[in-house]
Design a protein around this motif. Sequence first.
Motif, PDB file in Angstrom:
ATOM      1  N   GLN A  93       0.834  -1.210   0.000  1.00  0.00           N
ATOM      2  CA  GLN A  93       0.000   0.000   0.000  1.00  0.00           C
ATOM      3  C   GLN A  93       0.862   1.251   0.000  1.00  0.00           C
ATOM      4  N   LEU A  94       1.847   1.238   0.881  1.00  0.00           N
ATOM      5  CA  LEU A  94       2.724   2.408   0.998  1.00  0.00           C
ATOM      6  C   LEU A  94       3.430   2.691  -0.326  1.00  0.00           C
ATOM      7  N   ILE A  95       4.007   1.652  -0.903  1.00  0.00           N
ATOM      8  CA  ILE A  95       4.839   1.835  -2.094  1.00  0.00           C
ATOM      9  C   ILE A  95       3.996   2.196  -3.313  1.00  0.00           C
ATOM     10  N   THR A  96       2.888   1.511  -3.510  1.00  0.00           N
ATOM     11  CA  THR A  96       2.055   1.852  -4.670  1.00  0.00           C
ATOM     12  C   THR A  96       1.435   3.242  -4.478  1.00  0.00           C
ATOM     13  N   GLY A  97       1.140   3.584  -3.247  1.00  0.00           N
ATOM     14  CA  GLY A  97       0.569   4.905  -2.977  1.00  0.00           C
ATOM     15  C   GLY A  97       1.538   6.035  -3.282  1.00  0.00           C
ATOM     16  N   ASP A  98       2.822   5.763  -3.143  1.00  0.00           N
ATOM     17  CA  ASP A  98       3.833   6.806  -3.348  1.00  0.00           C
ATOM     18  C   ASP A  98       4.286   6.930  -4.795  1.00  0.00           C
ATOM     19  N   HIS A  99       4.066   5.886  -5.608  1.00  0.00           N
ATOM     20  CA  HIS A  99       4.629   5.864  -6.963  1.00  0.00           C
ATOM     21  C   HIS A  99       3.540   5.800  -8.029  1.00  0.00           C
ATOM     22  N   PRO A 100       3.407   6.870  -8.819  1.00  0.00           N
ATOM     23  CA  PRO A 100       2.394   6.891  -9.871  1.00  0.00           C
ATOM     24  C   PRO A 100       2.545   5.730 -10.853  1.00  0.00           C
ATOM     25  N   GLY A 101       3.778   5.239 -11.023  1.00  0.00           N
ATOM     26  CA  GLY A 101       4.010   4.174 -12.001  1.00  0.00           C
ATOM     27  C   GLY A 101       3.878   2.773 -11.431  1.00  0.00           C
ATOM     28  N   MET A 102       3.442   2.636 -10.183  1.00  0.00           N
ATOM     29  CA  MET A 102       3.380   1.300  -9.571  1.00  0.00           C
ATOM     30  C   MET A 102       1.978   0.998  -9.062  1.00  0.00           C
ATOM     31  N   GLU A 103       1.228   0.262  -9.866  1.00  0.00           N
ATOM     32  CA  GLU A 103      -0.115  -0.135  -9.420  1.00  0.00           C
ATOM     33  C   GLU A 103      -0.057  -1.423  -8.609  1.00  0.00           C
ATOM     34  N   MET A 104       0.948  -2.254  -8.915  1.00  0.00           N
ATOM     35  CA  MET A 104       1.162  -3.489  -8.159  1.00  0.00           C
ATOM     36  C   MET A 104       2.658  -3.637  -7.938  1.00  0.00           C
ATOM     37  N   VAL A 105       3.010  -4.436  -6.943  1.00  0.00           N
ATOM     38  CA  VAL A 105       4.429  -4.580  -6.616  1.00  0.00           C
ATOM     39  C   VAL A 105       4.733  -6.017  -6.207  1.00  0.00           C
ATOM     40  N   ARG A 106       5.954  -6.472  -6.513  1.00  0.00           N
ATOM     41  CA  ARG A 106       6.459  -7.763  -6.018  1.00  0.00           C
ATOM     42  C   ARG A 106       7.725  -7.483  -5.229  1.00  0.00           C
ATOM     43  N   PHE A 107       7.810  -8.046  -4.027  1.00  0.00           N
ATOM     44  CA  PHE A 107       9.006  -7.847  -3.202  1.00  0.00           C
ATOM     45  C   PHE A 107      10.043  -8.934  -3.483  1.00  0.00           C
ATOM     46  N   VAL A 108      11.287  -8.521  -3.592  1.00  0.00           N
ATOM     47  CA  VAL A 108      12.406  -9.445  -3.762  1.00  0.00           C
ATOM     48  C   VAL A 108      13.485  -9.062  -2.742  1.00  0.00           C
ATOM     49  N   SER A 109      14.685  -9.601  -2.898  1.00  0.00           N
ATOM     50  CA  SER A 109      15.681  -9.413  -1.844  1.00  0.00           C
ATOM     51  C   SER A 109      16.846  -8.498  -2.190  1.00  0.00           C
TER      52      SER A 109
END
Length: 413
Positions: A93-109
């Motif tokens: 939520q935080l990351i997609t909320g901050d980035h206009p270009g990110m509607e979905m996100v996958r976390f990696v390491s």
Amino acid sequence: MKSCELFAEAKTLMPGGVSSPVRAIKPYPFYTARAGGSHLTTVDGRNLIDCCMAYGPLILGHAHPHIRSAIENRLADGWLYGTPSPLEPEFAQLITGDHPGMEMVRFVSSGSEATMAAIRLARGFTGKNDIVKIEGGFHGAHDAVLVQAGSGATTMGVPDSAGVLKDLVAHTRQVPYNDAEALETLLATNHDIAALIIEPVLGNIGPVLPDENYLSEIREITKTYGVLLILDEVITGYRLGIGGAQVMFGLRPDLTTLGKIIGGGLPIGAFGGRREIMELVSPAGPVYQAGTFSGNPLSLTAGIATLRWLHDHRSLYLKLAEKTRTIEESIGDYGTGSFVRLGSIFKYFFRASPPKNYREVKECDTEAFGKFWNRMMDREIFLPPSQFETNFLSAAHTEQDCTTIAQAYAQCR
Ligand SMILES: *Cc1c(COP(=O)(O)O)cnc(C)c1O
């Protein structure tokens, strides 16, 4: 043991004695015993002002008490589950909320993992084979992007790597930074390009700043030719401000990669973008991507604590920019070099004017830089040990630190 003894032993056990090439300072690197705020304390008892900040992640400084207590509080609940945890949607939520270009996100390491997956995803989405990167752009240490990759690779004078298949690198095209025309010419003649991957500000040979309109031009050009724009914000994300370069420069990339700051100092990476593209990532779609430590609760806890802190203390970005401006102004007359800064990133280039691309960066006087770097160390200031690495300030750097840094710059350059 002293640093020189530790390094002598490490060299017999680890290639070059280090875990990452840029750390192999000659004749031997100092070994850090502990770090706090803006300072590193070495095993030899030196107390250094750190302008490297682990190459970017530590925007709040070393061992920030808020991040530390978040990590400590999490430990009691375990630190690896192998199942989803509530931290993931919270962080997403935080990351997609901050980035206009990110509607979905996958976390990696790691950031490398993020760019590797983003490139695979771009190929999967477009069905095309080639990618374009920027000369001197760095996107991690995996095969497809290890071509004129800046940073460690440039310093070591190894623009490429042994063991990388020529056939694979043949699919990696390159264009100079700040040259929208070169990109347009390439895209007009090569119709098999899946994506352009670019650091919005070249951070691993820089900072090299974008000319006015350059980023919006490449956004238009990639859109026109149906090429995905992968904005590699591993350095710039939460470094230039909340929302990184895409907010600062008003860009909407198709895919974004993040790392460094979003882990609060623990290992992390993330990639995200338009929903229709991200829905192709497994298990939602056919582009495979997986990881044992992906979304691990400790990294996410440190990341969430960092991002919330940044949101609650937004003015720190202005203060950081103020600090690098003060450093520039205190140095005064530049002599033979040039000072470049953007927010909390800065560097003194041993070149008469700020470089605009990789070719110009390579014109810098690395010998002069080497001497300068040693003189700064004599004054207990640790700069990244390469003319091709950006300096980073953190919120923990005090006015006194900045005065000391500025005076040292004025004396040592
Ligand atoms: C550091 C960096 C990476 C690689 O991230 P790691 O976490 O070191 O794998 C990728 N892209 C950019 C722009 C970086 O600065």
